[in-house]
Design an enzyme around this catalytic site. Structure first.
Site, PDB file in Angstrom:
ATOM      1  N   ASP A 142      -1.865   2.659  -4.533  1.00  0.00           N
ATOM      2  CA  ASP A 142      -2.975   2.988  -3.550  1.00  0.00           C
ATOM      3  C   ASP A 142      -4.309   1.800  -4.070  1.00  0.00           C
ATOM      4  O   ASP A 142      -3.827   1.201  -5.197  1.00  0.00           O
ATOM      5  CB  ASP A 142      -3.551   4.292  -3.971  1.00  0.00           C
ATOM      6  CG  ASP A 142      -2.801   5.313  -3.205  1.00  0.00           C
ATOM      7  OD1 ASP A 142      -2.124   4.936  -2.470  1.00  0.00           O
ATOM      8  OD2 ASP A 142      -2.715   6.323  -3.970  1.00  0.00           O
ATOM      9  N   HIS A 149       0.824  -1.277  -0.002  1.00  0.00           N
ATOM     10  CA  HIS A 149      -0.249   0.018  -0.080  1.00  0.00           C
ATOM     11  C   HIS A 149       0.823   1.368  -0.148  1.00  0.00           C
ATOM     12  O   HIS A 149       0.431   2.209  -0.366  1.00  0.00           O
ATOM     13  CB  HIS A 149      -0.998  -0.033   1.259  1.00  0.00           C
ATOM     14  CG  HIS A 149      -2.302   0.636   0.894  1.00  0.00           C
ATOM     15  ND1 HIS A 149      -2.495   1.860   0.355  1.00  0.00           N
ATOM     16  CD2 HIS A 149      -3.367   0.299   1.303  1.00  0.00           C
ATOM     17  CE1 HIS A 149      -3.739   2.031  -0.066  1.00  0.00           C
ATOM     18  NE2 HIS A 149      -4.425   0.930   0.868  1.00  0.00           N
TER      19      HIS A 149
END
Length: 457
Positions: free
Chosen positions: A434, A430
């Protein structure tokens, strides 16, 4: 199946030779002829220690540049240690089979003149004042348990204050007794003040292998059968990196059920038209599909490089392919997969996998990679799984098995038709990508697989 070895920068053969040359340390012992100490080589950039699997050369053998003198188990694989000087192997300081040898530790001596070999028959490297010790645990325990004069008052106090029916035992002895189902009251202690030790419990087991716990207990029988398998250097490194990955990467998962009906038809057609020249696998086509999707969503084809303060997005797609080997998981790399045809990918994968299973890959063939695929689809019992990211990579795709599913079809005779599908689950870092972009990547991958003509675009 889960994770993979840590991806590290590629290493060229020239840099490896330079690294190996750095392991030779010239020593000047006045009582010996001119000679050079050979240190444990660093055969990969992350290697800090290794195991000496086999000595290919014997003491007295002649050495030539480029010759293999030993096989070394590194943190990645078992590799050949190629010598780069001329001379003779005068003395082997570390026997084959020795494990966890630190890089640069002396392992052998070589000389330039054959007549000097005999002088090193009893040669030993000078030991430093801070030499490591490896005193056995049992020896330490015996030393601790040996009664001393200062312990006498304590012994007297314990007799007067402790209940006579109390059983004194070391924590390890209690643990073993619980696992083996032994009643400690049946064991005679030989430690201080009659304390029961690990050795006492093991001695009891040898005398009474069928011993069980007291009435009403359900402890396992002492005759339980098992096999201890030694942790190899590679397996130990894999374990450390799996732990590092799960503890340091904020990963998230995105799954998609993807139709592969058209892909299967394309594979069948291509294999039939090849006249036996090649035989494509589903995995070969998936590698190509991943390379196409990665070009469209470059955030998935990137490294998280915190030390350099950058996210490195790659324009080329080097696909790491997870391969199970007898000694652990390796990830040979199909480099520039986006620029290669299916037949080239197929032949390259077959060749890499065959050499990976016998530990014959060179470092540059399994170190690096920009994105990874782990396929358990050949196991019909695995419909879905997740894989652990191989840092500094940001993405790994876990491929499940094919399954035939019923779907609603108004045009079908019974209103139902069937489709071939597989579940692909992406694990993403992450920090690099995204959630929305990870979803875009899975969308692109699905589009390419369900419309395989896009492989040609």
């Amino acid at each position: 199946m889960s994770s993979l070895l840590r991806a590290i920068p590629r290493v060229t053969r020239a840099s490896l030779v330079s690294t190996v040359r750095n392991q030779f340390q010239l020593r000047c012992y006045a009582s010996y002829p001119p000679h050079t100490i050979i240190g444990m080589p660093a055969l990969s950039p992350t290697m800090t220690q290794g195991s000496l699997a086999v000595w290919v050369k014997k003491e007295g053998d002649q050495l030539s540049p480029g010759e293999v003198i030993a096989e070394v188990e590194t943190d990645k694989a078992q590799m050949d240690f190629e010598f780069q000087e001329e001379g003779y192997l005068a003395k082997i300081l570390v026997p084959e089979g020795t494990k966890d040898i630190p890089v640069n530790k002396p392992i052998a001596v070589y000389v330039e003149e054959q007549s000097d070999v005999a002088a090193f028959k009893d040669f030993k490297v000078e030991e430093s004042s801070s030499k490591p010790t490896s005193e056995p645990v049992e020896k330490k325990e015996t030393k601790e348990e040996k009664p001393t004069k200062s312990a006498a008052p304590e012994k007297k106090a314990s007799k007067s204050s402790a209940p006579t029916d109390r059983i004194f035992a070391s924590p390890l002895a209690k643990t073993i007794a619980l696992e083996k189902g032994i009643a400690l009251k049946k064991v005679t202690g030989t430690g201080p003040h009659g304390r029961i030790t690990k050795a006492d419990v093991e001695a009891f087991l040898q005398k009474a292998p069928g011993a069980t716990a007291g009435a009403g207990t359900t402890a396992p029988a002492a005759t339980a059968s098992y096999e201890d398998v030694e942790i190899s250097n590679m397996r130990g490194i894999i374990g450390k990196r799996l732990l590092e990955s799960t503890q340091s990467i904020p990963s998230f998962l995105v799954s998609s059920d993807i139709s592969v009906a058209k892909l299967l038809k394309l594979r069948k057609s291509l294999n039939a038209s090849a006249n036996g020249q090649y035989k494509l696998s589903i995995n070969d086509i998936l590698i190509k599909a991943i390379s196409v999707a990665a070009r469209r969503v470059p955030e998935a084809n990137a490294y998280w490089l915190a030390e350099e303060g950058v996210i490195r997005k790659f324009k080329n797609v080097d696909v790491s392919v997870a391969v199970a080997t007898p000694s652990g998981l390796l990830t040979p790399i199909v480099k520039n997969a986006e620029a290669k045809g299916l037949s080239s990918i197929s032949s390259e994968v077959k060749e890499l996998v065959s050499r990976a299973k016998i530990n014959k890959l060179t470092p540059e063939e399994f170190q690096g990679g920009t994105i990874c695929i782990s396929n358990l689809g050949m196991n019909n019992a695995v419909s879905f799984f997740t894989a652990i990211i191989n840092p500094p990579q940001s993405t790994i795709l876990a491929i499940g098995t094919l399954k035939r599913v019923a779907i609603e079809d108004a045009g079908a005779e019974n209103g139902i038709s069937f489709d071939d599908k597989m579940t692909i689950t992406g694990s993403f870092d992450h920090r690099t990508i995204d959630g929305a972009r990870a979803g875009e990547f899975m969308k692109e991958l699905k589009a390419v697989i369900e419309n395989p003509l896009e492989l040609l675009l």
